[in-house]
Write an enzyme that holds these catalytic residues in place. Structure first.
Site, PDB file in Angstrom:
ATOM      1  N   LYS A 219      15.312 -17.673   9.971  1.00  0.00           N
ATOM      2  CA  LYS A 219      15.520 -16.659  11.108  1.00  0.00           C
ATOM      3  C   LYS A 219      15.007 -15.357  10.528  1.00  0.00           C
ATOM      4  O   LYS A 219      14.792 -14.959   9.471  1.00  0.00           O
ATOM      5  CB  LYS A 219      16.933 -16.341  11.590  1.00  0.00           C
ATOM      6  CG  LYS A 219      17.330 -17.516  12.481  1.00  0.00           C
ATOM      7  CD  LYS A 219      18.848 -17.121  12.904  1.00  0.00           C
ATOM      8  CE  LYS A 219      18.900 -18.395  14.272  1.00  0.00           C
ATOM      9  NZ  LYS A 219      20.313 -18.156  14.660  1.00  0.00           N
ATOM     10  N   ARG A 253      23.729 -25.175  10.255  1.00  0.00           N
ATOM     11  CA  ARG A 253      22.339 -25.629  11.319  1.00  0.00           C
ATOM     12  C   ARG A 253      21.206 -25.316  10.612  1.00  0.00           C
ATOM     13  O   ARG A 253      20.843 -24.139  10.456  1.00  0.00           O
ATOM     14  CB  ARG A 253      22.523 -24.819  12.743  1.00  0.00           C
ATOM     15  CG  ARG A 253      21.799 -25.410  13.523  1.00  0.00           C
ATOM     16  CD  ARG A 253      22.117 -24.493  14.934  1.00  0.00           C
ATOM     17  NE  ARG A 253      21.020 -24.750  16.059  1.00  0.00           N
ATOM     18  CZ  ARG A 253      19.785 -24.259  16.161  1.00  0.00           C
ATOM     19  NH1 ARG A 253      19.378 -23.349  15.381  1.00  0.00           N
ATOM     20  NH2 ARG A 253      18.860 -24.722  17.058  1.00  0.00           N
TER      21      ARG A 253
HETATM   22  C1  7PJ Z   1      21.632 -20.927  16.944  1.00  0.00           C
HETATM   23  C2  7PJ Z   1      21.751 -21.869  17.842  1.00  0.00           C
HETATM   24  C3  7PJ Z   1      22.509 -20.537  16.304  1.00  0.00           C
HETATM   25  C4  7PJ Z   1      23.904 -22.091  17.273  1.00  0.00           C
HETATM   26  C5  7PJ Z   1      19.641 -21.339  17.903  1.00  0.00           C
HETATM   27  C6  7PJ Z   1      17.093 -20.536  16.121  1.00  0.00           C
HETATM   28  C7  7PJ Z   1      17.259 -20.059  17.393  1.00  0.00           C
HETATM   29  N1  7PJ Z   1      22.864 -22.585  18.082  1.00  0.00           N
HETATM   30  N2  7PJ Z   1      20.520 -22.256  18.449  1.00  0.00           N
HETATM   31  N3  7PJ Z   1      23.759 -21.196  16.473  1.00  0.00           N
HETATM   32  N4  7PJ Z   1      20.243 -20.622  17.102  1.00  0.00           N
HETATM   33  N5  7PJ Z   1      25.222 -22.642  17.547  1.00  0.00           N
HETATM   34  O1  7PJ Z   1      17.185 -21.764  15.594  1.00  0.00           O
HETATM   35  O2  7PJ Z   1      16.357 -19.641  15.045  1.00  0.00           O
HETATM   36  O3  7PJ Z   1      22.594 -19.682  15.121  1.00  0.00           O
HETATM   37  S1  7PJ Z   1      18.148 -21.174  18.505  1.00  0.00           S
END
Ligand code: 7PJ
Length: 272
Positions: A219, A253
């Site tokens: 990020k 994640r």
């Molecule tokens: C997240 C997401 C996060 C959850 C994305 C990226 C942007 N879902 N989907 N948490 N970020 N739950 O992966 O940089 O931080 S998309």
């Protein structure tokens, strides 16, 4: 324990959620997995690397991203749910569209990961009528505008209050606590200072009493700290995953499953 569709997940150690983007405009993989076949291939690689959960996304939510239509999102996501059914890991679908949630659950998805925390029309009901888990994430604003001027009183208290309210809404709609996961939503309508405060105080979110998910992989906050471009943020991402795990996150994640898994093995060994 987390009730997650076909699975009951033990959460005594942090699980790795591997990101499978099926979007031509994904912020950090440049759309290299823009077709279903490429997405499936990538998903199998993440499984080999040891992913505990796969998070399949057909709509980019990076800052400034344009929305996609329901049909296009389904065309991207459904082939992966079908192809990965036999893989014996829970399949999460990253979507905020009620129609996509319903179709994904019908196709066998075990979890809905909604950056909009089921605030869309009919979204609570779509998940309530299933045994899928759901991740309720906080964001301020929309992906189109969220980074313009994020504002909070006390960022941790504000984000926790929002998540507590969405947990209550989910439970009132018939989604039991054992199916809920919460996420502060790093980078979604947050300045660098907000993101740093949330990570520093991530342990406070354990008071919500449900498993905590953290997504920091590649990020922009990591780029703001290090000056590194998105493709060069592996080590900062792994460091952030380690910090999140040590502060109690139970699902991490990530894009880089192998490196994250190796680092978390050390966290697990020390926490025992
Ligand atoms: C997240 C997401 C996060 C959850 C994305 C990226 C942007 N879902 N989907 N948490 N970020 N739950 O992966 O940089 O931080 S998309």
């Amino acid at each position: 324990m987390l009730r997650c569709g076909r699975f009951t997940l033990p959460l005594n150690r942090p699980l790795i959620m591997g990101i499978v983007n099926v979007t031509p405009d994904s912020f950090s993989d440049g759309g290299r997995h823009g077709s279903a076949a490429a997405g499936i291939e990538h998903a199998f690689r993440l499984l080999e690397e040891g992913a505990d959960i796969l998070d399949i996304g057909g709509e980019s939510s990076r800052p400034g991203a344009q929305p996609v239509g329901i049909d296009e999102e389904l065309r991207r996501v459904l082939p992966l749910i079908e192809a990965l059914q036999g893989s014996n890991v829970p399949l999460s679908v990253d979507t905020c569209k009620t129609e996509v949630m319903r179709a994904a659950i019908d196709a066998g998805a075990d979890m809905i990961n909604d950056i909009n925390a089921l605030q869309g029309e009919g979204a609570l009901e779509a998940v309530a009528g299933s045994n899928a888990a759901v991740c309720l994430m906080h964001k301020q604003g929309t992906p189109q505008t969220m980074q313009l001027a994020p504002r909070y009183g006390d960022v941790v208290a504000d984000v926790m209050a929002f998540l507590a309210a969405r947990m209550a809404a989910a439970q009132a709609a018939g989604i039991g606590r054992e199916r809920l996961v919460v996420d502060p939503g790093f980078g979604f309508g947050k300045s660098l200072e907000h993101n740093v405060t949330l990570l520093h105080q991530l342990d406070r979110f354990q008071a919500l009493g449900v498993p905590l998910l953290a997504g920091l992989s590649r990020k922009s906050m990591l780029g703001q700290i290090t000056g590194l471009d998105v493709d060069a943020r592996l080590i900062p991402s792994v460091a952030a995953a380690v910090i999140a795990a040590m502060k109690g996150a139970r699902i991490i994640r990530v894009h880089d499953v192998k490196a994250s898994k190796e680092a978390l093995q050390i966290v697990n060994a020390i926490n025992l």
